[in-house]
Design an enzyme around this catalytic site. Structure first.
Site, PDB file in Angstrom:
ATOM      1  N   MET A  82       7.916  -0.618   4.395  1.00 44.53           N
ATOM      2  CA  MET A  82       7.394  -1.754   4.601  1.00 44.53           C
ATOM      3  C   MET A  82       8.458  -2.896   4.165  1.00 44.53           C
ATOM      4  O   MET A  82       9.323  -2.634   3.444  1.00 44.53           O
ATOM      5  CB  MET A  82       5.962  -2.102   4.090  1.00 44.53           C
ATOM      6  N   CYS A  83       8.143  -4.152   4.775  1.00 47.47           N
ATOM      7  CA  CYS A  83       9.116  -5.170   4.203  1.00 47.47           C
ATOM      8  C   CYS A  83       8.550  -6.380   5.205  1.00 47.47           C
ATOM      9  O   CYS A  83       7.847  -6.341   5.938  1.00 47.47           O
ATOM     10  CB  CYS A  83      10.601  -5.057   4.805  1.00 47.47           C
TER      11      CYS A  83
END
Ligand SMILES: [Zn+2]
Length: 348
Positions: free
Chosen positions: A1-2
């Site tokens: 994720m980011c």
């Protein structure tokens, strides 16, 4: 994720582009902040999984935040004032069925090492993608216990221009940004999203609330460095019942924000600057790092340990240091040395 955000000068103070990223990774994966000076490669270049043709000429120096197990980087800024960050995205093409090739983090670093503008970086990344393909684990198989491949999207910016690039295997789409934009772990370019988004990816549980929170920050102009840092430290962007899946991510044993960056991109003779952070944004500090200077950052483990090891006094001292660094703007080497000394003084 980011999560990645960019604000072009018309949405900041008119003089600079601001770029931000939180890097969400396996919680125990170490990441190093490093200055890579310009380099001339004479032989084929070994990246994470494969060898590629060397760059014809000298690479650009870059400040990078690099997961220790791979060649590539999660995010960084080069000496021409180009910033790049990437995201894991999932499409109808299964990444597990594809042989090892370039991974998204290799493309972040190659784009920074070989581009003097955001538009040039779009060309570099997409040409390498088409030439060598994309494939292989995006996580250290030793840490996560298995290969974990994904496709990448990229946010790419310089002092005047910004682009989103989304990929699925060797297929890609690019969209130029006119004011500000955010990306997260899903396709967002309308035509590409319609054609490639995986229909069963639960974006509404794990992604859309973070993306909406980032877009809200960008809509509240002017966008500022402190405003972006506040956002990257925030925990109020989870979907109901999905605690921990916030912009500053804390999902024990699964995913956590392990590094972060806010960058100021300028071209009027000044050096661009990146505020680099190791560990959890809500339990660590941003260290202003002028691009083009050598420095040695303390190891990631010392910042990651702040959650358990730092008492209130140590955190207060570190936050005082963060404020002081932001106003005094020392050299990169001095800034990171002061952080090192402060950690040592508190037994961290
Ligand atoms: Zn946090």
């Amino acid at each position: 994720m980011c999560d990645c955000l960019v604000a072009l000068p018309s949405t900041t103070d008119g003089t600079r582009t601001l770029f931000a990223k939180n890097s969400d990774r396996p919680p125990t994966e170490p990441q190093d902040v490093v200055w890579h000076p310009p380099r001339r490669d004479h032989d084929r270049l070994r990246v994470t999984n494969i060898e590629i043709e060397p760059f014809a000429g000298e690479t650009l120096g870059c400040v990078l935040s690099r997961p220790r197990w791979c060649w590539g980087a999660e995010h960084g800024v080069n000496e021409a004032g180009v910033a790049i960050g990437n995201e894991a995205i999932y499409t109808t093409l299964d990444p597990r069925a594809v042989p090892r090739a370039l991974i998204g983090m290799d493309l972040v670093r190659l784009g920074l090492e070989r581009s003097t503008s955001a538009a040039e970086a779009v060309g570099v990344i997409t040409a390498l993608l088409e030439g060598y393909g994309q494939g292989g684990s995006g996580h250290d198989p030793v840490i996560v216990g298995a290969d974990k491949p994904y496709w990448s999207s990229f946010l790419i910016a310089d002092a005047h221009d910004a682009w989103v690039v989304e990929t699925s295997g060797t297929t890609w789409a690019a969209e130029q940004i006119t004011t500000a934009a955010a990306i997260s772990n899903r396709t967002t370019i309308a035509a590409f999203d319609a054609e490639h988004r995986h229909p069963r990816q639960p974006t509404e549980r794990f992604v859309d609330a973070r993306l909406a929170a980032s877009r809200a920050v960008l809509a509240a102009e002017p966008v500022t460095v402190p405003g972006l840092m506040r956002h990257l430290r925030s925990h109020d962007s989870c979907a109901p019942g999905e605690d921990g899946w916030s912009v500053c991510m804390h999902v024990p044993g699964v995913e956590a924000t392990t590094a972060s960056m806010v960058a100021e991109l300028v071209t009027d003779g000044r050096a661009s600057r990146a505020w680099m952070l190791l560990g959890s944004p809500c339990q660590s500090i941003y260290v202003p790092t002028p691009i083009g200077e050598d420095f040695v950052a303390p190891r990631w483990e010392r910042f990651a340990g702040l959650v358990e090891a730092a008492d209130g006094e140590a955190m207060a001292t570190l936050h005082q240091l963060e404020s002081w660094l932001a106003t005094e703007c020392p050299s990169a080497a001095d800034a990171w040395r002061l952080v090192d000394e402060t950690l040592t003084r508190h037994g961290l």
